[in-house]
Design an enzyme around this catalytic site. Structure first.
Site, short mmCIF file in Angstrom:
data_model
loop_
_atom_site.label_atom_id
_atom_site.label_comp_id
_atom_site.label_asym_id
_atom_site.label_seq_id
_atom_site.Cartn_x
_atom_site.Cartn_y
_atom_site.Cartn_z
N GLU A 138 -5.07 3.00 7.08
CA GLU A 138 -4.82 2.94 5.63
C GLU A 138 -5.64 4.04 4.94
OE1 GLU A 138 -5.13 -0.94 3.62
OE2 GLU A 138 -6.15 0.10 1.99
N SER B 262 -10.99 -1.64 4.00
CA SER B 262 -10.25 -1.92 5.24
C SER B 262 -9.75 -0.60 5.82
CB SER B 262 -9.04 -2.81 4.95
OG SER B 262 -9.49 -4.03 4.42
N ARG C 113 0.83 -1.22 0.00
CA ARG C 113 0.00 0.00 0.00
C ARG C 113 0.87 1.27 0.00
NH1 ARG C 113 -2.15 -3.55 -1.32
NH2 ARG C 113 -3.87 -4.71 -0.45
C1 LIG Z 1 -15.91 -1.58 -0.39
C2 LIG Z 1 -14.44 -1.24 -0.60
C3 LIG Z 1 -13.54 -2.25 -0.87
C4 LIG Z 1 -12.18 -1.97 -1.05
N1 LIG Z 1 -11.32 -3.00 -1.31
C5 LIG Z 1 -10.01 -2.72 -1.51
C6 LIG Z 1 -9.10 -3.78 -1.81
O1 LIG Z 1 -9.45 -4.96 -1.93
N2 LIG Z 1 -7.78 -3.46 -1.98
C7 LIG Z 1 -7.34 -2.17 -1.89
O2 LIG Z 1 -6.13 -1.93 -2.07
N3 LIG Z 1 -8.19 -1.16 -1.61
C8 LIG Z 1 -9.50 -1.39 -1.42
N4 LIG Z 1 -10.36 -0.36 -1.14
C9 LIG Z 1 -9.84 1.00 -0.98
C10 LIG Z 1 -9.76 1.86 -2.26
O3 LIG Z 1 -10.73 1.46 -3.22
C11 LIG Z 1 -8.35 1.82 -2.90
O4 LIG Z 1 -7.38 2.25 -1.97
C12 LIG Z 1 -8.26 2.68 -4.16
O5 LIG Z 1 -7.01 2.47 -4.77
C13 LIG Z 1 -8.40 4.18 -3.87
O6 LIG Z 1 -8.57 4.85 -5.12
P1 LIG Z 1 -9.43 6.19 -5.23
O7 LIG Z 1 -9.36 6.65 -6.63
O8 LIG Z 1 -10.79 6.00 -4.67
O9 LIG Z 1 -8.57 7.16 -4.30
P2 LIG Z 1 -9.10 8.33 -3.37
O10 LIG Z 1 -9.85 7.76 -2.22
O11 LIG Z 1 -9.78 9.38 -4.17
O12 LIG Z 1 -7.70 8.90 -2.83
C14 LIG Z 1 -6.89 8.09 -1.99
C15 LIG Z 1 -5.48 8.69 -1.96
O13 LIG Z 1 -4.91 8.56 -3.27
C16 LIG Z 1 -4.49 9.81 -3.75
N5 LIG Z 1 -4.75 9.83 -5.20
C17 LIG Z 1 -5.91 9.56 -5.84
N6 LIG Z 1 -5.74 9.66 -7.17
C18 LIG Z 1 -4.45 10.00 -7.38
C19 LIG Z 1 -3.66 10.30 -8.52
N7 LIG Z 1 -4.18 10.26 -9.75
N8 LIG Z 1 -2.36 10.62 -8.34
C20 LIG Z 1 -1.81 10.70 -7.11
N9 LIG Z 1 -2.52 10.45 -5.98
C21 LIG Z 1 -3.81 10.12 -6.11
C22 LIG Z 1 -5.34 10.86 -3.02
O14 LIG Z 1 -4.67 12.09 -2.94
C23 LIG Z 1 -5.49 10.19 -1.65
O15 LIG Z 1 -4.39 10.50 -0.83
C24 LIG Z 1 -11.72 -0.63 -0.96
C25 LIG Z 1 -12.65 0.40 -0.71
C26 LIG Z 1 -14.00 0.10 -0.53
C27 LIG Z 1 -14.96 1.22 -0.28
#
Ligand SMILES: Cc1cc2nc3c(=O)[nH]c(=O)nc-3n(C[C@H](O)[C@H](O)[C@H](O)COP(=O)(O)OP(=O)(O)OC[C@H]3O[C@@H](n4cnc5c(N)ncnc54)[C@H](O)[C@@H]3O)c2cc1C
Length: 321
Positions: A312, A242, A192
């Site tokens: 996380e 998580s 992560r």
């Molecule tokens: C039901 C559920 C299940 C999930 N299961 C998993 C799983 O199995 N595995 C897992 O790893 N995660 C899981 N997640 C968490 C999440 O989906 C991941 O961490 C995902 O990668 C976050 O992406 P996002 O675009 O939503 O980021 P955001 O929530 O919008 O941002 C998260 C962080 O990433 C940064 N960020 C976003 N986009 C960029 C970019 N383009 N460049 C630089 N930084 C950026 C933001 O500044 C912030 O600090 C889950 C979440 C939910 C709600």
């Protein structure tokens, strides 16, 4: 601190000078973040923009850099909790408008295909795009509700796979607007974590290398993962997945359960009955409820087992950072 009106006006002027009058006219003010996050909490972003290409993204970054306007960049909002008081300065969201997918044969390896996608592309969409094309490697991502950019930033993963296995190249933008190309070996992808978490910078697009596979096997694997998720995770409640990173040698959910916290709630935030590693919004949670519950879990686990649980999920906005 809230950005004063003269800085906001100077920011708009810079965009107009950069021939981005349309983008400037599409800026939103006091945009509620609640609908933009999977936890369904969060107050207003002082200024909010959704660019549709790298040129617009660079213009937003350059303008905010030159007038001293702080910014927060988000993807699909599935790994953040936004403060009830909202976010000061600019929020840039890379969403549906910033999501293009193209593919080409890998010139180095006839068994592989290179998929190039913009950072706002949903992982779920990419995973099904790959499956339909009979390409294997992204099955693990089929249920992760984030954007490609967020997944690179977090090195998202599931079921013993993560983004590091498929990433070939990343194009990022520095906070001052410089475009940088990264080879996979320089991305520092760990559990992560990535180079962007350490050094900053925004992922604008990524190239994934996927191997040709058997379409039925790929689709069967996705079905198996989907069943596992549906059985074990509280997908019918808003959450950010998580809440904690996995501490070495322990299972977070088991620790929280052993501490008697399963089902424990503060306001509308609750430790999920289905999976104790998830904090859920039972309907009317505030970001403050979630923060208080998470702090309570961390303190209890520290006291009972001497284990430090690290968040996380990222807590963003006024009062949180
Ligand atoms: C039901 C559920 C299940 C999930 N299961 C998993 C799983 O199995 N595995 C897992 O790893 N995660 C899981 N997640 C968490 C999440 O989906 C991941 O961490 C995902 O990668 C976050 O992406 P996002 O675009 O939503 O980021 P955001 O929530 O919008 O941002 C998260 C962080 O990433 C940064 N960020 C976003 N986009 C960029 C970019 N383009 N460049 C630089 N930084 C950026 C933001 O500044 C912030 O600090 C889950 C979440 C939910 C709600």
């Amino acid at each position: 601190m809230r950005v004063d009106n003269s800085t906001v006006e100077a920011f708009k002027k810079k965009l107009e000078e950069a021939e981005m009058a349309q983008l400037s006219s599409e800026l939103r003010f006091e945009e509620m973040m609640k609908p933009h996050t999977s936890f369904r909490v969060g107050g207003p972003a002082q200024v909010y923009a959704e660019p549709s290409n790298t040129k617009e993204l660079v213009a937003l970054l350059s303008a905010s850099d030159s007038v001293g306007m702080p910014y927060f960049l988000m993807g699909n909002g599935s790994n953040i909790v936004v403060s009830d008081e909202g976010i000061d300065g600019l929020v840039i969201r890379l969403g549906e408008k910033f999501s293009e997918i193209t593919s080409e044969e890998d010139p180095q390896d006839p068994d592989c295909v290179l998929i190039r996608a913009s950072a706002g592309t949903l992982l779920t969409k990419l995973s099904s795009y790959a499956a339909k094309a009979g390409l294997t490697g992204l099955e693990f991502a089929s249920g992760i509700p984030g954007s490609l950019g967020g997944a690179v930033f977090m090195n998202a993963g599931a079921y013993d796979h993560d983004m590091s296995e498929v990433l070939e190249k990343v194009i990022s933008i520095s906070p001052s607007g410089e475009v940088i190309s990264w080879k996979k070996e320089d991305l520092a992808l760990g559990y992560r974590s990535s180079v962007f978490m350490i050094k900053g910078g925004i992922v604008a697009e990524a190239v994934l290398k996927l191997r040709r596979g058997n379409i039925d096997e790929i689709q069967a694997q996705i079905r198996t993962y989907t069943e596992k998720r549906t059985k074990s995770q509280p997908l019918n409640f808003p959450s950010a997945g998580s809440m904690f990173k996995r501490p070495t040698g322990y299972y977070t959910g088991a620790l929280i359960e052993q501490a008697g916290l399963k089902g424990f709630s503060i306001g509308g935030a609750q430790v999920s009955e289905k999976h104790a590693g998830f904090v859920i919004n039972t309907g009317n949670a505030t970001a403050a409820d979630i923060d208080a519950l998470v702090s309570h879990i961390q303190a209890t686990i520290r006291e009972k087992f001497g284990v430090e649980l690290t968040r996380e999920v990222r807590f963003i906005g006024r009062g949180f950072n």
